[in-house]
Design an enzyme around this catalytic site. Structure first.
Site, PDB file in Angstrom:
ATOM      1  N   HIS A   1       0.825  -1.210   0.000  1.00 13.31           N
ATOM      2  CA  HIS A   1       0.000   0.000   0.000  1.00 13.31           C
ATOM      3  C   HIS A   1       0.862   1.265   0.000  1.00 13.31           C
ATOM      4  O   HIS A   1       0.332   2.361  -0.101  1.00 13.31           O
ATOM      5  CB  HIS A   1      -0.921   0.023   1.233  1.00 13.31           C
ATOM      6  CG  HIS A   1      -1.808  -1.185   1.345  1.00 13.31           C
ATOM      7  ND1 HIS A   1      -2.850  -1.425   0.480  1.00 13.31           N
ATOM      8  CD2 HIS A   1      -1.803  -2.206   2.230  1.00 13.31           C
ATOM      9  CE1 HIS A   1      -3.456  -2.556   0.835  1.00 13.31           C
ATOM     10  NE2 HIS A   1      -2.843  -3.050   1.895  1.00 13.31           N
TER      11      HIS A   1
ATOM     12  N   THR B   1      -5.859   6.448   8.950  1.00  9.72           N
ATOM     13  CA  THR B   1      -6.414   6.695   7.618  1.00  9.72           C
ATOM     14  C   THR B   1      -6.394   5.454   6.722  1.00  9.72           C
ATOM     15  O   THR B   1      -6.583   5.560   5.512  1.00  9.72           O
ATOM     16  CB  THR B   1      -5.644   7.832   6.925  1.00  9.72           C
ATOM     17  OG1 THR B   1      -4.252   7.478   6.854  1.00  9.72           O
ATOM     18  CG2 THR B   1      -5.809   9.130   7.702  1.00  9.72           C
TER      19      THR B   1
END
Length: 379
Positions: A217, A329
């Protein structure tokens, strides 16, 4: 004078014959001139009577005849007459037993067709399917399978069924991503900001090392060593660094192409994230030391040879910041995170940014509603 007798009831012919025989027997009791029957033989007669009523009537008439005969025989004889009475003739009445009733004819049943000896595979299959359907309908529903390990759930930052809009439905542990009310990042606007004094951020000049990790990611640095930030009267320890492109928080309509996030943990387990926005300019020495050991593939790890990093080298000279209550987040989007955004950005070189973009896809979560949250601007 003869005794008057009531007229007898007219009987069927068999009974008339039997009555006549009874009368003749009675006369034999009184007549002395009659010839007696041969010795050892009595006058007999056999009459077959079928009707039960006739049987009863006959018995009554016989009894009456016998009684009359006895009465006459008991009368005194005339003087000089010789008494010579023979045996009373017997009358044999044979009453046939009740005839057994014939059983009622049984109802005719249709003959049972012979069973076929040839197996019907189709019928057996249909029966098994029907029976299986019945059992499935009667059985209680199977419990849902336990949720998978959240660490194994696939998610990304792209649009689609695994993107940020879908995170909340990928796993029960990710529900805060869609249901939380204090999510990050946010767009910091003047109407959300309140000016006021705040503690300075004494990051210090402690050196640390670690391992650069391509998480799939984005890029992250797992910190090895000690780097402490005094915050809210307690020491918070640096856990890792995360590199975002573009930066997640927006400030007064301003977006930045990159940001470095420093993730701290307090003594009670609370998390704090310090975001350092970066704008294009001269190359950043802190980033250069890290990019020298950049992993080239997903899940690849490269360990720094020695502790050569210092937070003070990354931060801007102006240490003023914004502060608000937010969240992580990325899944599981845990809330209760103290978010700190530096007001002044630092520079990053264009080639440094391009290298990051080649290794890591864009990994910024879209801004979330503030829901009336207060953002404090430290003076």
């Amino acid at each position: 004078m003869k005794e008057m007798m009531p007229a007898p009831t007219r009987l069927p012919r068999p009974l008339q014959l039997l009555a006549a025989l009874a009368a003749s027997g009675a006369a034999a009791l009184t007549a002395t001139a009659q010839t007696a029957p041969p010795p050892g033989r009595a006058a007999t007669g056999a009459i077959r009577i079928e009707n039960p009523q006739d049987k009863a009537t006959l018995a009554t008439r016989i009894d009456e005849a016998i009684q009359r005969a006895k009465d006459k025989n008991a009368a005194p004889a005339k003087p000089g007459a010789r008494k010579n009475a023979g045996p009373i003739p017997s009358v044999e009445v044979r009453v046939p037993p009740d005839r057994p009733r014939k059983p009622a004819p049984a109802e005719a049943r249709p003959p049972t067709p012979p069973r076929s000896t040839v197996p019907d595979a189709g019928a057996s299959r249909r029966y098994i399917q029907s029976r299986a359907a019945e059992l499935a309908a009667a059985a209680p529903p199977a419990p849902p399978p336990p949720p998978a390990d959240p660490r194994t759930v696939r998610w990304d930052h792209a649009s689609g069924d695994k993107g940020p809009e879908a995170w909340g439905g990928l796993h029960p542990d990710f529900s805060a991503c869609s249901q939380g009310t204090r999510q990050s990042p946010i767009h910091i606007t003047p109407q959300d900001v309140a000016l006021g004094p705040a503690d300075p951020l004494p990051f210090g000049n402690q050196f640390f090392g670690g391992t650069v990790w391509n998480t799939g990611h984005g890029l992250a640095l797992e910190v090895e060593g000690t780097s402490i930030l005094p915050l809210r009267g307690a020491p918070w320890r640096l856990l890792r660094l995360q590199f975002r492109h573009p930066a997640e928080e927006r400030v007064h309509l301003q977006s930045y192409p990159m940001a470095t996030e420093l993730v701290y943990q307090g003594p009670s387990g609370q998390m704090a994230v310090v975001s350092v926005p970066m704008q294009l300019g001269s190359p950043n020495a802190f980033i250069t030391r890290l990019w020298t050991h950049m992993p080239l593939d997903a899940q690849d790890r490269v360990r720094l040879p020695q502790p050569v990093l210092s937070v003070g080298e990354l931060l801007p000279q102006d240490r003023h910041y914004y502060q608000y209550a937010g969240s992580l987040t990325s899944p599981p989007c845990t809330e209760g995170v103290l978010r700190i955004v530096m007001k002044t950005p630092v520079s990053v070189g264009l080639e440094q940014l391009r290298l990051l973009a080649r290794i890591s896809p864009p990994n910024a979560r879209p801004v979330q509603p503030t829901n009336g949250r207060l953002v404090r601007e430290a003076q």
